[in-house]
Design a protein around this motif. Sequence first.
Motif, short mmCIF file in Angstrom:
data_model
loop_
_atom_site.label_atom_id
_atom_site.label_comp_id
_atom_site.label_asym_id
_atom_site.label_seq_id
_atom_site.Cartn_x
_atom_site.Cartn_y
_atom_site.Cartn_z
N ILE A 136 -0.32 16.24 -10.39
CA ILE A 136 0.82 15.73 -10.01
C ILE A 136 1.89 16.60 -8.83
CG2 ILE A 136 2.42 14.93 -10.21
CD1 ILE A 136 1.37 13.50 -13.01
N ALA A 137 2.07 17.74 -9.53
CA ALA A 137 2.85 18.48 -8.57
C ALA A 137 2.51 19.06 -7.30
CB ALA A 137 2.95 19.84 -9.56
N ILE A 138 1.48 19.39 -6.77
CA ILE A 138 0.10 19.66 -5.83
C ILE A 138 0.62 18.50 -4.57
CG2 ILE A 138 -1.58 19.84 -4.57
CD1 ILE A 138 -2.52 22.17 -6.66
N LEU A 139 0.06 16.75 -6.04
CA LEU A 139 0.08 15.35 -4.59
C LEU A 139 1.66 15.36 -4.75
CD1 LEU A 139 -2.54 13.95 -6.85
CD2 LEU A 139 -2.81 14.94 -5.00
N LEU A 140 2.11 15.40 -5.13
CA LEU A 140 3.75 15.34 -4.98
C LEU A 140 4.71 16.53 -3.99
CD1 LEU A 140 6.18 14.79 -8.18
CD2 LEU A 140 5.71 13.17 -6.05
N PHE A 141 3.84 17.88 -3.69
CA PHE A 141 4.18 18.54 -2.75
C PHE A 141 3.71 17.55 -1.13
CE2 PHE A 141 2.44 21.90 0.56
CZ PHE A 141 3.63 22.50 1.07
N PHE A 142 1.95 17.56 -1.51
CA PHE A 142 1.44 17.01 0.11
C PHE A 142 2.73 15.47 0.74
CE2 PHE A 142 -2.36 19.55 -1.01
CZ PHE A 142 -1.67 19.79 0.19
N LEU A 143 2.76 15.11 -0.19
CA LEU A 143 2.92 13.73 0.03
C LEU A 143 4.54 13.62 0.79
CD1 LEU A 143 2.80 10.53 -0.32
CD2 LEU A 143 3.64 10.38 -2.52
N ASN A 197 -4.53 -0.54 6.27
CA ASN A 197 -4.10 0.28 5.00
C ASN A 197 -5.56 0.40 3.53
OD1 ASN A 197 -1.01 0.21 5.13
ND2 ASN A 197 -1.72 -1.86 6.50
N ILE A 198 -6.19 -0.11 3.73
CA ILE A 198 -7.56 -0.30 2.45
C ILE A 198 -7.98 0.86 2.87
CG2 ILE A 198 -9.87 -0.84 1.47
CD1 ILE A 198 -8.73 -3.71 2.34
N LEU A 199 -8.64 1.45 4.43
CA LEU A 199 -8.84 2.57 4.36
C LEU A 199 -8.00 3.80 4.41
CD1 LEU A 199 -11.40 3.80 5.70
CD2 LEU A 199 -10.77 3.66 8.50
N ALA A 200 -7.10 3.63 4.32
CA ALA A 200 -6.09 4.94 4.65
C ALA A 200 -5.79 4.95 3.02
CB ALA A 200 -4.55 4.80 4.91
N ILE A 201 -6.28 4.05 2.32
CA ILE A 201 -5.62 4.38 1.20
C ILE A 201 -7.04 4.70 -0.03
CG2 ILE A 201 -6.28 2.20 -0.25
CD1 ILE A 201 -2.75 4.02 -0.55
N PHE A 228 0.96 -1.21 -0.29
CA PHE A 228 -0.20 0.01 0.45
C PHE A 228 0.86 1.18 0.46
CE2 PHE A 228 -3.05 -3.12 1.56
CZ PHE A 228 -3.94 -2.68 0.83
N SER A 229 2.38 0.58 0.84
CA SER A 229 3.13 2.52 0.55
C SER A 229 3.18 2.47 -0.63
CB SER A 229 3.77 2.19 1.09
OG SER A 229 4.08 1.78 2.43
N TYR A 230 4.43 1.33 -1.34
CA TYR A 230 3.46 1.49 -3.29
C TYR A 230 2.85 2.76 -3.87
CZ TYR A 230 8.96 -0.61 -2.77
OH TYR A 230 10.18 -0.34 -2.54
N MET A 231 1.76 1.81 -3.73
CA MET A 231 0.62 2.07 -4.35
C MET A 231 0.09 3.50 -3.62
SD MET A 231 -0.48 -0.34 -6.32
CE MET A 231 -1.44 0.52 -6.32
N LEU A 232 0.28 4.24 -3.44
CA LEU A 232 -0.20 5.52 -2.80
C LEU A 232 1.20 6.06 -3.59
CD1 LEU A 232 -0.87 7.60 -0.75
CD2 LEU A 232 1.07 7.23 1.06
N PHE A 233 2.03 6.57 -3.43
CA PHE A 233 2.95 6.55 -4.40
C PHE A 233 2.75 6.76 -6.03
CE2 PHE A 233 5.49 6.83 -1.01
CZ PHE A 233 6.50 8.19 -1.16
N LEU A 234 2.47 5.64 -6.03
CA LEU A 234 1.62 5.24 -7.81
C LEU A 234 0.19 5.99 -7.68
CD1 LEU A 234 2.35 1.78 -8.20
CD2 LEU A 234 3.14 3.11 -9.16
N TYR A 235 -0.37 6.95 -6.82
CA TYR A 235 -1.57 7.01 -7.13
C TYR A 235 -1.59 8.62 -7.92
CZ TYR A 235 -4.36 3.69 -4.36
OH TYR A 235 -5.35 2.78 -4.13
#
Length: 234
Positions: free
Chosen positions: A163-170, A130-134, A49-56
């Motif tokens: 993508i730029a905004i999401l990367l900032f938050f992440l 993890n499912i709830l968080a994702i 789920f951690s990897y999927m978070l970045f793929l999102y």
Amino acid sequence: MGAVYRRELTSYFTTPIGYVFVAVFLALSGAVFAATTLFAMSSDVTEYFSYMLFLYVVLLPLLTMKSFSEERKTRTEQLILTSPVSLFGMVMGKFLAALTMFGGCQLLASTVFLVLARYAEIKVAVLFGNILAILLVGISFLSVGLFVSAITENQLTAAIGTIAILLFFLLISFLNQIINVYWIRFLINCVSIWSRFQNFSQGIFDLSSLFYYLSVSAVFLFLTIRVYDRRRYN
């Protein structure tokens, strides 16, 4: 709202976007699952789920980049603004359509853990956390994407801006590794999607993080409505 929802959901499959999204999502999800569980011989679902978070960050803008920008580009925006549907209904219809696509793909992808459970012991609380968080992260990301799509008529610009905004938050939480000032570190943790994700990923229900994700979504949906409210009277 129902009419907008059905129209938007149908549009995903009258254009290649819906098919490409489903295919890429499931392919990447399967690859990540194989790498983090099967090949690693591990039943820990947190890494998947951690990897999927970045793929999102890259995948979800595919769903939202055309939501409003296409309407502006094709000059059909005025038809929406003068229709009997409220601005709230219009925005929520598009949001729920994107959420249906994302949620359906994620829940379908998560069924692989039912297979894994037959051969390995999975911590149920961690899996559901993890499912709830994702899903909560996805809701936030989609809201950001809708807002960016509402302020530009170019789909590529909408995708890149999202993508730029999401990367900032992440990625902002990783600044804590080089910052020693406590109050700055505290503020960063408060706004960081990654930091908020951690408790859920360990199977801990974090009410403040739940409120955070829903608040981010509400703020960006409200801003999207305000963008169109302003355009309606201009």
